[in-house]
Design a protein around this motif. Structure first.
Motif, PDB file in Angstrom:
ATOM      1  N   HIS A 199       0.882  -1.179   0.058  1.00  0.00           N
ATOM      2  CA  HIS A 199       0.087   0.043  -0.030  1.00  0.00           C
ATOM      3  C   HIS A 199       0.822   1.278  -0.199  1.00  0.00           C
ATOM      4  O   HIS A 199       1.739   1.404   0.837  1.00  0.00           O
ATOM      5  CB  HIS A 199      -0.812   0.093   1.155  1.00  0.00           C
ATOM      6  N   GLY A 200       0.595   2.069  -0.969  1.00  0.00           N
ATOM      7  CA  GLY A 200       1.513   3.251  -1.070  1.00  0.00           C
ATOM      8  C   GLY A 200       2.936   3.264  -1.714  1.00  0.00           C
ATOM      9  O   GLY A 200       3.548   4.217  -1.515  1.00  0.00           O
ATOM     10  N   GLY A 252       3.094  12.283  -4.685  1.00  0.00           N
ATOM     11  CA  GLY A 252       1.962  13.282  -4.269  1.00  0.00           C
ATOM     12  C   GLY A 252       1.871  13.486  -2.640  1.00  0.00           C
ATOM     13  O   GLY A 252       1.614  14.606  -2.346  1.00  0.00           O
ATOM     14  N   VAL A 253       2.419  12.397  -1.815  1.00  0.00           N
ATOM     15  CA  VAL A 253       2.554  12.842  -0.395  1.00  0.00           C
ATOM     16  C   VAL A 253       3.702  13.692  -0.111  1.00  0.00           C
ATOM     17  O   VAL A 253       3.435  14.418   0.661  1.00  0.00           O
ATOM     18  CB  VAL A 253       2.743  11.447   0.093  1.00  0.00           C
ATOM     19  N   THR A 254       4.778  13.674  -1.059  1.00  0.00           N
ATOM     20  CA  THR A 254       6.061  14.502  -0.673  1.00  0.00           C
ATOM     21  C   THR A 254       5.343  15.821  -0.979  1.00  0.00           C
ATOM     22  O   THR A 254       5.761  16.886  -0.120  1.00  0.00           O
ATOM     23  CB  THR A 254       7.070  13.941  -1.437  1.00  0.00           C
ATOM     24  N   ILE A 255       4.731  16.133  -2.217  1.00  0.00           N
ATOM     25  CA  ILE A 255       4.302  17.476  -2.566  1.00  0.00           C
ATOM     26  C   ILE A 255       3.259  18.044  -1.474  1.00  0.00           C
ATOM     27  O   ILE A 255       3.603  19.146  -1.080  1.00  0.00           O
ATOM     28  CB  ILE A 255       3.727  17.459  -3.819  1.00  0.00           C
ATOM     29  N   ALA A 256       2.363  17.171  -1.179  1.00  0.00           N
ATOM     30  CA  ALA A 256       1.431  17.640  -0.204  1.00  0.00           C
ATOM     31  C   ALA A 256       2.215  17.850   1.276  1.00  0.00           C
ATOM     32  O   ALA A 256       1.653  18.704   2.082  1.00  0.00           O
ATOM     33  CB  ALA A 256       0.416  16.503   0.064  1.00  0.00           C
ATOM     34  N   GLY A 270      -0.561  13.188  -7.632  1.00  0.00           N
ATOM     35  CA  GLY A 270      -0.388  11.681  -7.355  1.00  0.00           C
ATOM     36  C   GLY A 270      -1.606  10.961  -8.187  1.00  0.00           C
ATOM     37  O   GLY A 270      -1.427   9.939  -8.664  1.00  0.00           O
ATOM     38  N   TRP A 271      -2.872  11.630  -8.202  1.00  0.00           N
ATOM     39  CA  TRP A 271      -4.096  11.014  -8.968  1.00  0.00           C
ATOM     40  C   TRP A 271      -3.483  10.721 -10.601  1.00  0.00           C
ATOM     41  O   TRP A 271      -3.596   9.910 -11.044  1.00  0.00           O
ATOM     42  CB  TRP A 271      -5.107  11.778  -8.847  1.00  0.00           C
ATOM     43  N   VAL A 272      -2.799  12.145 -11.182  1.00  0.00           N
ATOM     44  CA  VAL A 272      -2.481  11.906 -12.551  1.00  0.00           C
ATOM     45  C   VAL A 272      -1.397  10.667 -12.976  1.00  0.00           C
ATOM     46  O   VAL A 272      -1.553  10.069 -13.578  1.00  0.00           O
ATOM     47  CB  VAL A 272      -2.145  13.370 -13.073  1.00  0.00           C
ATOM     48  N   MET A 273      -0.470  10.809 -11.984  1.00  0.00           N
ATOM     49  CA  MET A 273       0.549   9.814 -12.089  1.00  0.00           C
ATOM     50  C   MET A 273       0.018   8.537 -11.970  1.00  0.00           C
ATOM     51  O   MET A 273       0.481   7.405 -12.669  1.00  0.00           O
ATOM     52  CB  MET A 273       1.430  10.084 -11.029  1.00  0.00           C
ATOM     53  N   GLY A 330       0.973   4.268 -10.416  1.00  0.00           N
ATOM     54  CA  GLY A 330       0.243   3.758  -9.274  1.00  0.00           C
ATOM     55  C   GLY A 330       0.234   2.249  -8.979  1.00  0.00           C
ATOM     56  O   GLY A 330       0.591   1.349  -9.914  1.00  0.00           O
ATOM     57  N   GLN A 331      -0.498   1.983  -8.195  1.00  0.00           N
ATOM     58  CA  GLN A 331      -0.805   0.401  -7.883  1.00  0.00           C
ATOM     59  C   GLN A 331      -1.881  -0.217  -8.837  1.00  0.00           C
ATOM     60  O   GLN A 331      -2.567   0.563  -8.952  1.00  0.00           O
ATOM     61  CB  GLN A 331      -1.358   0.260  -6.451  1.00  0.00           C
TER      62      GLN A 331
END
Length: 83
Positions: free
Chosen positions: A6-7, A15-19, A52-55, A61-62
Motif C-alpha cells: 500500500h502506497g 503526491g505525498v511528498t508534495i502535499a 498523485g492522481w494523474v501519475m 500507481g498500484q
C-alpha cells in the motif's frame, strides 16, 4: 499494510511528498500570520493530490487488482459468483 504494498508507488510517494511540503509551508506562514503564504501552501497540498492522481492514471500507481491475492477463500468465491 506492508504486505499489500500500500502506497509503495512513484505516484504515492510524489503526491505525498508534495502535499507534505505544502502542509509545512502553510503551517509556517500561518505562524507568521501571512494569509497569502498559507493559502499558497494549501494550494501545494491540493496540487500534491492532483499530481498523485494523474501519475496513478498514467500507470505509475498500484494496479487495481493488486489486492486480489489477499482475499480469503470465501471472499474469492463471493467475488467470482458476482462476476
Amino acid at each position: 499494510m506492508a504486505g499489500s504494498s500500500h502506497g509503495h508507488t512513484p505516484a504515492a510517494w510524489t503526491g505525498v511528498t508534495i502535499a507534505f511540503i505544502g502542509f509545512c509551508v502553510a503551517g509556517a506562514f500561518m505562524v507568521m500570520d501571512q494569509p497569502a503564504g498559507f493559502w499558497a501552501g494549501m494550494g501545494l497540498v491540493v496540487l500534491g493530490g492532483v499530481i498523485g492522481w494523474v501519475m496513478s492514471a498514467m500507470g505509475m500507481g498500484q494496479p487495481k487488482d493488486a489486492h486480489k491475492a489477499l482475499l480469503t477463500t470465501q471472499e474469492r468465491e463471493t467475488a467470482t459468483a458476482k462476476s
